[in-house]
Design a protein around this motif. Structure first.
Motif, short mmCIF file in Angstrom:
data_model
loop_
_atom_site.label_atom_id
_atom_site.label_comp_id
_atom_site.label_asym_id
_atom_site.label_seq_id
_atom_site.Cartn_x
_atom_site.Cartn_y
_atom_site.Cartn_z
N THR A 1 17.82 6.01 45.15
CA THR A 1 16.79 6.34 44.16
C THR A 1 16.72 7.84 43.86
O THR A 1 15.84 8.27 43.13
N ALA A 2 17.65 8.62 44.43
CA ALA A 2 17.53 10.08 44.36
C ALA A 2 18.06 10.67 43.05
O ALA A 2 17.81 11.84 42.76
N GLY A 3 18.81 9.90 42.29
CA GLY A 3 19.39 10.44 41.05
C GLY A 3 20.52 11.42 41.32
O GLY A 3 20.76 12.33 40.54
N SER A 4 21.24 11.21 42.39
CA SER A 4 22.33 12.11 42.82
C SER A 4 23.58 11.29 43.06
O SER A 4 23.56 10.29 43.81
N GLU A 5 24.69 11.70 42.45
CA GLU A 5 25.94 10.98 42.69
C GLU A 5 26.39 11.13 44.14
O GLU A 5 27.06 10.24 44.68
N ALA A 6 26.02 12.24 44.80
CA ALA A 6 26.36 12.41 46.22
C ALA A 6 25.59 11.41 47.07
O ALA A 6 26.14 10.82 48.01
N ALA A 7 24.31 11.22 46.75
CA ALA A 7 23.50 10.23 47.48
C ALA A 7 24.04 8.83 47.24
O ALA A 7 24.06 7.99 48.15
N LEU A 8 24.50 8.56 46.01
CA LEU A 8 25.07 7.24 45.72
C LEU A 8 26.33 7.00 46.53
O LEU A 8 26.56 5.90 47.05
N VAL B 1 19.43 3.28 41.41
CA VAL B 1 18.23 3.32 40.58
C VAL B 1 18.07 4.70 39.93
O VAL B 1 17.54 4.82 38.82
N GLY B 2 18.54 5.74 40.62
CA GLY B 2 18.35 7.11 40.15
C GLY B 2 19.12 7.39 38.87
O GLY B 2 20.06 6.68 38.50
N LEU B 3 18.73 8.47 38.19
CA LEU B 3 19.32 8.83 36.90
C LEU B 3 19.93 10.23 36.98
O LEU B 3 19.28 11.22 36.64
N PRO B 4 21.19 10.34 37.42
CA PRO B 4 21.85 11.65 37.42
C PRO B 4 22.20 12.07 36.01
O PRO B 4 22.07 11.28 35.05
N HIS B 5 22.63 13.31 35.85
CA HIS B 5 23.07 13.78 34.53
C HIS B 5 24.19 12.88 34.02
O HIS B 5 25.06 12.45 34.79
N PRO B 6 24.19 12.56 32.71
CA PRO B 6 25.21 11.65 32.18
C PRO B 6 26.64 12.09 32.45
O PRO B 6 27.56 11.25 32.46
N GLY B 7 26.88 13.36 32.68
CA GLY B 7 28.23 13.84 32.92
C GLY B 7 28.72 13.64 34.34
O GLY B 7 29.91 13.83 34.62
N LYS B 8 27.85 13.26 35.26
CA LYS B 8 28.24 13.11 36.66
C LYS B 8 29.02 11.81 36.87
O LYS B 8 28.76 10.80 36.21
N GLN B 9 29.96 11.84 37.79
CA GLN B 9 30.82 10.70 38.08
C GLN B 9 30.66 10.26 39.53
O GLN B 9 30.31 11.05 40.41
N PHE B 10 30.97 8.99 39.78
CA PHE B 10 30.85 8.39 41.10
C PHE B 10 32.19 7.73 41.43
O PHE B 10 32.63 6.83 40.72
N ALA B 11 32.87 8.19 42.49
CA ALA B 11 34.20 7.68 42.84
C ALA B 11 34.13 6.92 44.17
O ALA B 11 33.48 7.37 45.12
N ILE B 12 34.80 5.78 44.21
CA ILE B 12 34.87 4.98 45.44
C ILE B 12 36.30 4.49 45.62
O ILE B 12 37.13 4.57 44.72
N ALA C 1 18.91 13.11 55.50
CA ALA C 1 20.10 13.00 54.66
C ALA C 1 21.06 14.14 54.94
O ALA C 1 20.66 15.28 55.18
N GLY C 2 22.33 13.83 54.85
CA GLY C 2 23.36 14.84 55.08
C GLY C 2 24.72 14.25 54.83
O GLY C 2 24.92 13.49 53.89
N GLY C 3 25.65 14.51 55.72
CA GLY C 3 27.02 14.06 55.53
C GLY C 3 27.35 12.82 56.33
O GLY C 3 26.58 11.88 56.43
N ALA C 4 28.52 12.87 56.96
CA ALA C 4 29.05 11.71 57.69
C ALA C 4 28.13 11.29 58.83
O ALA C 4 28.03 10.09 59.15
#
Length: 377
Positions: A269-276, A292-303, A246-249
């Motif tokens: 499944t990592a619970g990370s918005e970056a992984a998502l 599937v993962g559960l990040p902190h409720p305050g984390k956001q996912f932008a697409i 795992a990493g970047g581009a």
């Protein structure tokens, strides 16, 4: 009755947990089961990253709480109105109790049971009752209706599924979360078919269970993604056709190359918005990204919003593997019995309850897949 249990009184204590001791091994009082409830002798309880997320505070819960949600045990007493259960039954716990009557339960979406969700947030059983009490008489909360890090537990009958007694408890326990969540994400949420490409992000217990599910479903290719080379080696031995660090581009580009332009299904499944975000980037046009993962409720996912339309993309959540536990657990256990779901390969450590804080250090460092507390039989 008096029961030895692991009680979490404060979230956010620092690692190493073997030193800060967030889980106190206390002798607590457990009330007998009420109507619709079971008293279960816990035989084995798995350590899940969701438990760790409560300990470190990234998944806030009401305190104090008897922790643990992935377990198998034996029914030793039934309350009134528990048809289908009897003393001596072997059971696996489900961490969302399903009332069977709300709109979601009636439509086959037991993981979204509204009364079950309210009870889990409140730290009660499905009935709204609390059966745990500290030595001073104060109430202790239930973890997801289960509280498995204890010698005995009272649970709603709606939180238990009868299983074959021949299945060893340390293996049976894994079906209650890792298998139900990971395999369910593949077969229930994504509905992966033979020959369809899958990329799975995070090779913990849930991610590796998803990998086993993808293999059983006939997916191809199957790309495993993780930050730890040792986890990728294990994934390869369990059926991954390709592995990517795992990493970047560059990681996304490698996944897209292995899947001929992007995965039909990318499962995070990592619970990370970056992984998502990476999972979404690795999904092909017309494909589905399952989280599937559960990040902190305050984390956001932008697409990119337009990509949902112009590429007909789908982003879908999967809680408890979109499972109906009474339907799915027997199916998964049957697959295990025939060798198509080798769940035993996920078990890396067994331990006594006394070592539970040390074991969470091991989990936090990524040195374990599934660890199981074994209780005296």
């Amino acid at each position: 009755m008096k029961v030895r249990a692991a009680v979490l009184r404060q979230m956010g204590l620092p690692a190493p947990y073997a030193r800060s001791l967030p889980l106190h091994l206390d002798e607590v009082e457990l009330d007998p089961p009420g109507p619709g409830e079971l008293l279960v002798k816990v035989r084995a309880a798995g350590l899940c990253h969701s438990d760790l997320s409560v300990i470190d505070g990234s998944r806030p819960r009401v305190m104090p709480m008897v922790l643990g949600h992935e377990a198998a045990g034996e029914v030793v007493e039934t309350g009134a109105d528990t048809p289908g259960f009897a003393r001596g039954d072997a059971v696996v716990f489900a961490f969302v109790p399903s009332c069977g009557h709300c709109d979601f339960c009636a439509s086959g979406r037991a993981a979204l049971c509204e009364p079950g969700a309210r009870a889990n947030v409140a730290g009660t059983l499905l009935s709204g009752a609390r059966r745990w009490h500290a030595a001073d008489g104060s109430a202790l909360n239930h973890h997801l209706g289960v509280s498995a890090f204890a010698e005995y537990a009272v649970v709603s009958a709606r939180s238990a599924v009868r299983i074959d007694r021949a299945l060893p408890p340390q293996i049976a326990a894994l079906f209650g979360c890792a298998v139900m969540t990971g395999v369910g994400a593949v077969v229930n949420t994504a509905r992966v078919g033979p020959g369809e490409s899958v990329a799975i992000f995070g090779m913990g217990g849930v991610g590796l269970a998803a990998l086993l599910g993808a293999v059983a479903a006939g997916a191809d290719p199957i790309v495993a993604v993780d930050v730890l080379p040792a986890k990728l080696e294990l994934a390869k031995s369990l059926g991954a056709t390709h592995t990517v660090l795992a990493g970047g581009a560059e990681s996304v580009a490698a996944i897209r190359e292995h899947t001929r332009g992007g995965a039909a299904y990318a499962i995070e499944t990592a619970g990370s918005e970056a992984a998502l975000a990476q999972a979404y980037a690795a999904t092909r046009r017309g494909g589905m990204t399952v989280t599937v993962g559960l990040p902190h409720p305050g984390k956001q996912f932008a697409i990119s919003a337009v990509s949902l339309v112009t590429e007909e993309r789908t982003v879908k959540g999967s809680y408890m593997g979109s499972a109906v536990p009474s339907r799915d657990l027997p199916r998964y256990i049957a697959l295990h019995r025939t060798g198509r779901l080798p769940v035993e390969k996920l078990l890396t450590h067994t331990l006594p309850l006394d070592d539970i804080n040390l074991a969470f250090d091991r989990l936090a460092r990524g040195e374990a897949v599934r660890q199981v507390v074994l209780f005296d039989t």
